[in-house]
Design a protein around this motif. Structure first.
Motif, PDB file in Angstrom:
ATOM      1  N   GLN A   1       0.811  -1.221   0.000  1.00  0.00           N
ATOM      2  CA  GLN A   1       0.000   0.000   0.000  1.00  0.00           C
ATOM      3  C   GLN A   1       0.845   1.272   0.000  1.00  0.00           C
ATOM      4  N   GLY A   2       2.093   1.180   0.442  1.00  0.00           N
ATOM      5  CA  GLY A   2       2.982   2.322   0.356  1.00  0.00           C
ATOM      6  C   GLY A   2       3.325   2.700  -1.070  1.00  0.00           C
ATOM      7  N   TRP A   3       3.052   1.800  -2.016  1.00  0.00           N
ATOM      8  CA  TRP A   3       3.303   2.059  -3.437  1.00  0.00           C
ATOM      9  C   TRP A   3       2.049   2.555  -4.153  1.00  0.00           C
ATOM     10  N   ARG A   4       0.980   2.811  -3.393  1.00  0.00           N
ATOM     11  CA  ARG A   4      -0.277   3.213  -4.006  1.00  0.00           C
ATOM     12  C   ARG A   4      -0.488   4.715  -3.846  1.00  0.00           C
TER      13      ARG A   4
ATOM     14  N   VAL B   1       6.217   1.244 -18.835  1.00  0.00           N
ATOM     15  CA  VAL B   1       7.055   1.982 -17.888  1.00  0.00           C
ATOM     16  C   VAL B   1       6.377   3.293 -17.491  1.00  0.00           C
ATOM     17  N   ARG B   2       5.894   4.076 -18.468  1.00  0.00           N
ATOM     18  CA  ARG B   2       5.256   5.351 -18.163  1.00  0.00           C
ATOM     19  C   ARG B   2       3.982   5.151 -17.331  1.00  0.00           C
ATOM     20  N   THR B   3       3.227   4.105 -17.656  1.00  0.00           N
ATOM     21  CA  THR B   3       1.992   3.847 -16.910  1.00  0.00           C
ATOM     22  C   THR B   3       2.302   3.457 -15.474  1.00  0.00           C
ATOM     23  N   PHE B   4       3.305   2.639 -15.277  1.00  0.00           N
ATOM     24  CA  PHE B   4       3.724   2.253 -13.934  1.00  0.00           C
ATOM     25  C   PHE B   4       4.152   3.478 -13.134  1.00  0.00           C
ATOM     26  N   GLU B   5       4.924   4.350 -13.764  1.00  0.00           N
ATOM     27  CA  GLU B   5       5.383   5.561 -13.085  1.00  0.00           C
ATOM     28  C   GLU B   5       4.216   6.461 -12.687  1.00  0.00           C
ATOM     29  N   ALA B   6       3.160   6.504 -13.528  1.00  0.00           N
ATOM     30  CA  ALA B   6       2.006   7.344 -13.231  1.00  0.00           C
ATOM     31  C   ALA B   6       1.133   6.755 -12.130  1.00  0.00           C
ATOM     32  N   ALA B   7       1.246   5.451 -11.889  1.00  0.00           N
ATOM     33  CA  ALA B   7       0.368   4.775 -10.935  1.00  0.00           C
ATOM     34  C   ALA B   7       0.934   4.733  -9.517  1.00  0.00           C
ATOM     35  N   VAL B   8       2.215   5.047  -9.343  1.00  0.00           N
ATOM     36  CA  VAL B   8       2.824   4.995  -8.012  1.00  0.00           C
ATOM     37  C   VAL B   8       3.126   6.417  -7.542  1.00  0.00           C
ATOM     38  N   PRO B   9       3.332   6.614  -6.239  1.00  0.00           N
ATOM     39  CA  PRO B   9       3.572   7.976  -5.729  1.00  0.00           C
ATOM     40  C   PRO B   9       4.814   8.609  -6.341  1.00  0.00           C
TER      41      PRO B   9
END
Length: 318
Positions: free
Chosen positions: A204-207, A264-272
């Protein structure tokens, strides 16, 4: 005397989003005003050697390096100024003008230009009715803009109108039909996977906070409206010729690089923000460089240009 530019609206309400579903230009304004404050971070945009080289290489790939420096350049759909400002730093153009439908993006581009000490002015403008006189510019550029414009041929006619005789246009970063198909699916799968697994207590710290994810979802709903076109390279060449361009041609780039880049870009946009750190940034960038080399030097010999993700179109005014 022209009217002052409208103020940005960075937080569209659900009602405004609903209205924008039936008005593509309004959707473009709301979506890009919403993105203006975080756009550079989202797309890893900088104004240092990395992106200067990237922008100059895109320009060179489409149009070569003869004719530099162009005295005065215009960017359509400038966003935060990524393409033109980095091209100016690379020596492609001496003076610049940025335009965008989004007031927030024009303001961001002008702030970036001032910070860099570049000679740039800006106006909120519709690419189908460019608010400059005939034969004003030596160069017109754009990055990831044509696919947002309802009437691409009309916009290119306007580009040729404001170009001086012999002037050139270069538009890069346009999605091909095939490339858009796989990029969107890879991005959607990545978003679903990340937002699902980060519900688990150990992750949850990655959300991102739920309100940020909800706002991203509203923006994604607008993105489906503002992304109007995907392009077949041959058809885009034909459109440029009908608009009156001389020597119109389309080249493409990024196949495996796009298949990595979109997740990669989507992952970066989904995490804090800031969670991934410098090591991740270097991994992503170096991986993209390696796959771009593979795409350009090996796969381009056997893979049709229409399968690549990015299309770049150039031409000149007679």
């Amino acid at each position: 005397m022209s009217a002052p530019d409208p103020a940005p609206n960075p937080h569209a309400t659900p009602e405004q989003v609903a209205a924008a579903r039936h008005d593509r230009k309004l959707a473009n304004v709301l979506y890009h005003d919403w993105e203006a404050g975080t756009y550079d971070e989202k797309w890893s945009i900088s104004y240092d050697e990395r992106c200067i080289t990237y922008a100059a290489d895109r320009f060179r790939h489409a149009a070569g390096d003869s004719g530099w420096p162009y005295e005065r350049a215009l960017e359509l759909g400038s966003g935060t100024g990524f393409f033109l400002l980095n091209l100016m730093q690379a020596g492609v153009a001496a003076r610049g003008s940025v335009t965008d439908l989004s007031p927030g993006m024009v303001q961001a581009a002008l702030r970036n230009a001032e910070h860099l000490g570049l000679d740039v002015d800006g106006r909120v403008a519709d690419a189908e009715r460019i608010p400059y006189d005939d034969e004003t510019f030596d160069l017109v550029v754009g990055h990831a803009v044509l696919h947002h414009i309802p009437d691409v041929e009309l916009a290119l006619r306007e580009v040729l109108r404001v170009l001086k005789p012999g002037g050139r246009f270069v538009f890069a970063g346009e999605p091909t039909r095939v490339g858009d198909w796989y990029a969107r699916r890879l991005g959607a799968l990545t978003w679903k996977a990340v937002t699902t697994v980060t519900r688990l207590p150990p992750l949850q710290g990655w959300r991102r906070p739920q309100e940020e994810l909800d706002e991203s979802s509203r923006a994604a709903a607008l993105e489906a409206v503002v992304d109007i076109h995907v392009f077949d390279p041959a058809a885009l060449e034909a459109t440029a010729r009908r608009a009156g361009a001389r020597d119109a041609r389309v080249v493409t780039e990024e196949l495996t690089a796009a298949m990595l880049g979109w997740p990669v870009r989507t992952f970066e946009a989904a995490v804090p923000p800031g969670k991934l750190g410098w090591g991740w940034a270097m991994f992503a960038y170096r991986s993209w460089l390696g796959l771009s080399w593979l795409d350009a030097n090996v796969l381009s010999r056997v893979v049709p240009r229409a399968w690549y993700y990015n299309a770049l179109v150039t031409g000149t005014k007679a």
